[in-house]
Every structure is written in structure tokens, then in C-alpha cells.
Design a protein around this motif. Sequence first.
Motif: not given
Length: 119
Positions: A87, A90, A116, A118
Motif C-alpha cells: 500500500p 501508492t 494505487t 489498495s
Amino acid sequence: HVHLVESGGGLVEPGGSLRLSCGDPGMIFSIYNMSWFRQPPGKQRELVASISNSGSTYLADSVRGRFSISRDNAKSTVYLHMTNVKPEETGVYYCNAAFKDHGLDYDFWGQGTQVTVSS
């Protein structure tokens, strides 16, 4: 003039994989040292990986063993292969082309592609 275009960004789950591409069909690609940088939200841009015009590679400690960089001179394209992404990775990923000739520095950037990570 070099016009680098990145592609391949998007939404990926933690632990997933992604391949970024960057190039300009009109450039003399083989002479350039190519690099990938990233800029997480609110942070400075940082070097992720680079590959010289002779094929030597460098990977930042944080990505070594998970990412790799490669180039295809015939396609005027550099790739960033990302695996087991996290994460905190990102951010906007930028491609850079650099070349020195007779004391002059040539340095070009792409517009960036958003990655991104996630769930």
C-alpha cells in the motif's frame, strides 16, 4: 524533442502485480539511460529503478527482489515489473530519460501514471 508516455498504472491489491511501460517511438531510445521514479502523496519524488543504455540495472533497496526493470530498444520502451506490491507504494510513477553528450545534459520526463495499491 522526446515525449515520454507512461501506461499500465491503475488499482492493484496488496500483493498483486503490475507492469508499467514508457517510451516514445520517435526517440533514439537506445542512447538513453532510463529510470522510474515515484511520488507518494505528500512526499518527494524518489528513484525506484534505472537501466543504463548498456543494460546495467539499479533497484532501490525497498523494491529489490520484488520489482525489476527492463528495456526493449526495438520497441523504444522501458518496463517496470512490479510484484508483491505494498500500500505504501501508492503514488504517481514517472518515467525519465537521460543522456549526456559533449557536456550537455538531456533530461526528459513523462506525465506520470497513477498506481494505487489498495484492497
